[in-house]
Design a protein around this motif. Structure first.
Motif, PDB file in Angstrom:
ATOM      1  N   PRO A 167       0.981  -1.280   0.095  1.00 29.98           N
ATOM      2  CA  PRO A 167      -0.115  -0.144   0.031  1.00 29.98           C
ATOM      3  C   PRO A 167       0.494   1.530  -0.436  1.00 29.98           C
ATOM      4  O   PRO A 167       0.412   2.035  -0.819  1.00 29.98           O
ATOM      5  CB  PRO A 167      -0.622   0.112   1.456  1.00 29.98           C
TER       6      PRO A 167
ATOM      7  N   SER B 196      -5.812  -8.417  -2.563  1.00 28.84           N
ATOM      8  CA  SER B 196      -4.992  -7.412  -2.307  1.00 28.84           C
ATOM      9  C   SER B 196      -4.691  -6.859  -3.403  1.00 28.84           C
ATOM     10  O   SER B 196      -4.582  -5.533  -3.464  1.00 28.84           O
ATOM     11  CB  SER B 196      -4.068  -7.731  -0.792  1.00 28.84           C
TER      12      SER B 196
ATOM     13  N   ILE C  33      -6.660  -5.483  -5.884  1.00 24.96           N
ATOM     14  CA  ILE C  33      -7.318  -3.374  -5.042  1.00 24.96           C
ATOM     15  C   ILE C  33      -6.074  -2.709  -5.422  1.00 24.96           C
ATOM     16  O   ILE C  33      -6.309  -1.894  -5.651  1.00 24.96           O
ATOM     17  CB  ILE C  33      -7.004  -3.591  -3.702  1.00 24.96           C
ATOM     18  N   VAL C  34      -4.874  -3.222  -5.844  1.00 31.30           N
ATOM     19  CA  VAL C  34      -4.085  -2.333  -5.603  1.00 31.30           C
ATOM     20  C   VAL C  34      -3.896  -2.011  -7.318  1.00 31.30           C
ATOM     21  O   VAL C  34      -3.640  -0.965  -7.940  1.00 31.30           O
ATOM     22  CB  VAL C  34      -2.206  -3.192  -5.603  1.00 31.30           C
TER      23      VAL C  34
ATOM     24  N   CYS D   4      -6.266   0.746  -7.987  1.00 32.28           N
ATOM     25  CA  CYS D   4      -5.398   1.855  -7.679  1.00 32.28           C
ATOM     26  C   CYS D   4      -4.354   2.258  -9.194  1.00 32.28           C
ATOM     27  O   CYS D   4      -5.121   3.575  -8.997  1.00 32.28           O
ATOM     28  CB  CYS D   4      -4.951   1.806  -6.088  1.00 32.28           C
TER      29      CYS D   4
ATOM     30  N   LEU E 192     -10.463   3.272  -1.420  1.00 32.92           N
ATOM     31  CA  LEU E 192      -9.779   1.917  -1.924  1.00 32.92           C
ATOM     32  C   LEU E 192      -8.697   1.711  -0.877  1.00 32.92           C
ATOM     33  O   LEU E 192      -8.785   0.702  -0.185  1.00 32.92           O
ATOM     34  CB  LEU E 192      -9.626   1.476  -2.920  1.00 32.92           C
TER      35      LEU E 192
ATOM     36  N   GLN F 235      -8.808  -1.814   1.138  1.00 29.40           N
ATOM     37  CA  GLN F 235      -8.376  -3.274   0.614  1.00 29.40           C
ATOM     38  C   GLN F 235      -6.578  -3.148   2.652  1.00 29.40           C
ATOM     39  O   GLN F 235      -7.293  -4.311   2.671  1.00 29.40           O
ATOM     40  CB  GLN F 235      -6.567  -2.502   0.154  1.00 29.40           C
ATOM     41  N   THR F 236      -6.829  -2.889   3.114  1.00 30.96           N
ATOM     42  CA  THR F 236      -5.862  -2.470   4.456  1.00 30.96           C
ATOM     43  C   THR F 236      -7.425  -3.465   5.980  1.00 30.96           C
ATOM     44  O   THR F 236      -7.097  -3.983   6.516  1.00 30.96           O
ATOM     45  CB  THR F 236      -5.862  -1.649   4.875  1.00 30.96           C
TER      46      THR F 236
ATOM     47  N   VAL G 229      -7.965  -6.757   4.014  1.00 27.46           N
ATOM     48  CA  VAL G 229      -6.844  -7.586   4.079  1.00 27.46           C
ATOM     49  C   VAL G 229      -6.248  -8.174   5.123  1.00 27.46           C
ATOM     50  O   VAL G 229      -6.531  -9.388   6.097  1.00 27.46           O
ATOM     51  CB  VAL G 229      -5.386  -7.232   3.285  1.00 27.46           C
TER      52      VAL G 229
ATOM     53  N   LEU H 121     -13.711  -7.166  -0.478  1.00 30.25           N
ATOM     54  CA  LEU H 121     -12.016  -6.873  -2.271  1.00 30.25           C
ATOM     55  C   LEU H 121     -12.712  -6.965  -2.815  1.00 30.25           C
ATOM     56  O   LEU H 121     -11.486  -6.446  -4.174  1.00 30.25           O
ATOM     57  CB  LEU H 121     -11.269  -7.950  -1.082  1.00 30.25           C
TER      58      LEU H 121
ATOM     59  N   GLY I 299     -16.476  -2.454  -0.918  1.00 37.45           N
ATOM     60  CA  GLY I 299     -15.172  -1.794  -1.907  1.00 37.45           C
ATOM     61  C   GLY I 299     -16.430  -1.638  -3.513  1.00 37.45           C
ATOM     62  O   GLY I 299     -15.663  -1.001  -4.642  1.00 37.45           O
TER      63      GLY I 299
END
Length: 485
Positions: A253, A317, A320-321, A324, A342, A346-347, A350, A393, A401
């Motif tokens: 992240p 995860s 999500i990245v 982003c 997001l 994510q945090t 996850v 997620l 999400g």
């Protein structure tokens, strides 16, 4: 009353000092003393972060001298985005890592325990906060590399600091290479701008298309997006869950957060650098957008076949990245709002999955898909938390999400032309990932005769089950009423 600079030093130094003490003490600290020290340090850090946030949020971005060195000083930059990240680390990420490293259950009763993992969790918090708050590019990269180093140490709970196998050196390289490459890639704009201050680099045309593409590719490597997704999968397969938690909750992240920080440097005039290829003009924002979309699709395909629960979490995860990075490429302020949301999803998502896997590990279960059998019956709260996190997620409607992804998707569609196709393609990856999440849920619901005939397995304490109510409730609340955020 402490000043903002003094409070900032408190939230950086308290976890650092406590972490060093616990790491050095090792097995010499009793379990309760070690846990009490870690909790106290985390609580003090959170209070200091909350006080800084309360003082900063009404104000414009501010620079503070933390420690003066003659005519120079250690500078921190405080703005709403830094506060957002700081509170996330102090209020959520650190408690999750302490939960995962705190020894408990039959395993802790049968074997001597060490305070080292708890100390590493606090050390990781300190350097993560440094990466978020400091303004110097070199120091940011050093703190970021420190996150990878401490994550690597978390994967090796033995007292010896030297690795026992060559592959452990490779893990260390993979966990720290992204921040190192980031510092090297930033040499060009720092040399041109004659400053290492991220704030001072803003508003100046320091990047060409190719130097900007290099920095974005380096950040893509650090975040584990395509084509670098393989290193995240490799590390997640070979280390302990708490190290995977540090990797997914902090290390990757931070690459997204730094990409967001660099937007004001990459776009000094509000337009992306571009290059002419024949009659076509290619703008730099296409690089993160295309890589983000491919990342989501590839991670979705991997989830169709993956059996290792830690790798499944890493792929969720990564989805999500990928979204982003697509938001960064969308070149729209609303998409950046979706990116910020997001990061929270994510945090939170996850972290919730890592809490569940940690409970399973401390009850001596293997973290494989087949070992989820009977989870819904034996640990209903764990099953609910797992389900809510998985569905959030992958962006299922009415889960947290979805609203952020929808905001980004609208920005992609708004680009028009063939770029609008990206808004449809990216959901393909989510659809594939949803099938993978459905596998998790169905396996947890499934009971076989062998499962029912098996001897009784250890069950987490009632307190662990009750603790999962909070993240599960937040995931549900932010999905139903995203306007709260």
């Amino acid at each position: 009353m402490l000043s903002i600079a003094q409070l900032s030093l408190v939230l950086l130094l308290v976890p650092l000092v406590a972490g060093i003490a616990l790491f050095a003490a090792g097995a010499r600290f009793q379990r309760r003393l070690a846990l009490g020290t870690a909790i106290a340090a985390a609580l003090i850090t959170f209070i200091a972060a909350a006080l800084v946030a309360a003082a900063i949020l009404p104000s414009a971005p501010l620079l503070y001298n933390l420690v003066p060195f003659g005519n120079q000083a250690l500078i921190e930059r405080l703005d709403s985005f830094a506060v957002y990240l700081m509170l996330g680390i102090a209020a959520w990420v650190t408690p999750v890592l302490l939960w995962m490293t705190a020894p408990r259950g039959r395993v802790a009763a049968a074997y001597p325990t060490s305070a080292r993992p708890l100390g590493l969790a606090l050390l990781l918090e300190s350097v993560a906060l440094g990466a978020v708050l400091l303004d110097n590019v070199v120091l940011i990269a050093l703190c970021w590399a420190g996150v990878g180093f401490f994550a690597w140490l978390m994967a090796r709970p033995q007292e010896s600091l030297l690795p026992s196998a060559p592959q452990e050196w490779i893990d260390l390289l993979l966990l720290t290479l992204g921040p190192i490459l980031f510092a090297l890639a930033m040499i060009f704009p720092m040399t041109t701008g004659k400053t290492s201050s991220l704030y001072a680099l803003q508003g100046r045309p320091l990047f060409t298309f190719w130097s900007g593409a290099l920095v974005l590719l380096v950040l893509g490597f650090a975040a584990g997006i395509y084509p670098f997704i393989i290193w995240v999968r490799r590390v997640a397969q070979g280390v302990l869950p708490e190290a995977v938690g540090a990797l997914l909750l902090v290390l990757t992240p931070l690459a997204v957060a730094l990409a967001g920080r660099l937007l004001s440097v990459l776009l000094p005039t509000g337009t992306w650098p571009h290059v002419l290829v024949g009659p076509a003009t290619i703008t730099l924002n296409l690089v993160p957008m295309i890589l983000g979309i491919i990342t989501v699709i590839v991670a979705g395909v991997v989830l169709l076949f993956e059996q290792d629960l830690l790798v499944v979490t890493a792929m969720l995860s990564t989805i999500i990245v990928g979204w982003c990075f697509a938001a960064i490429g969308a070149d729209d302020p609303h998409a950046l709002i979706g990116l910020a949301l997001l990061l929270l999803v994510q945090t939170l998502g996850v972290g919730t999955l890592m809490l569940v896997w940690s409970s399973l590990e401390w009850t001596e279960r293997d973290l494989r898909l087949r070992d989820l059998a009977g989870l819904a019956r034996e640990m209903p709260m764990h099953f609910i938390a797992l389900t809510l996190a998985g569905l959030s997620l992958v962006g299922v409607p009415l889960f947290s999400g979805f609203s952020a992804m929808l905001t980004i998707d609208q920005a992609l569609l708004g680009l028009g032309g063939t770029s609008a196709l990206a808004g449809a393609l990216i959901w393909i990856g989510n659809a594939l990932a949803l099938v993978g999440v459905a596998r998790l849920i169905s396996r947890a619901l499934h009971e076989t005769p062998n499962d029912l005939a098996a001897p009784a397995r250890a069950i987490p304490t009632r307190g662990e089950s009750l603790a999962l109510i909070l993240p599960a409730a937040l995931l549900l609340l932010f999905g139903i009423a995203p306007e709260i955020l």
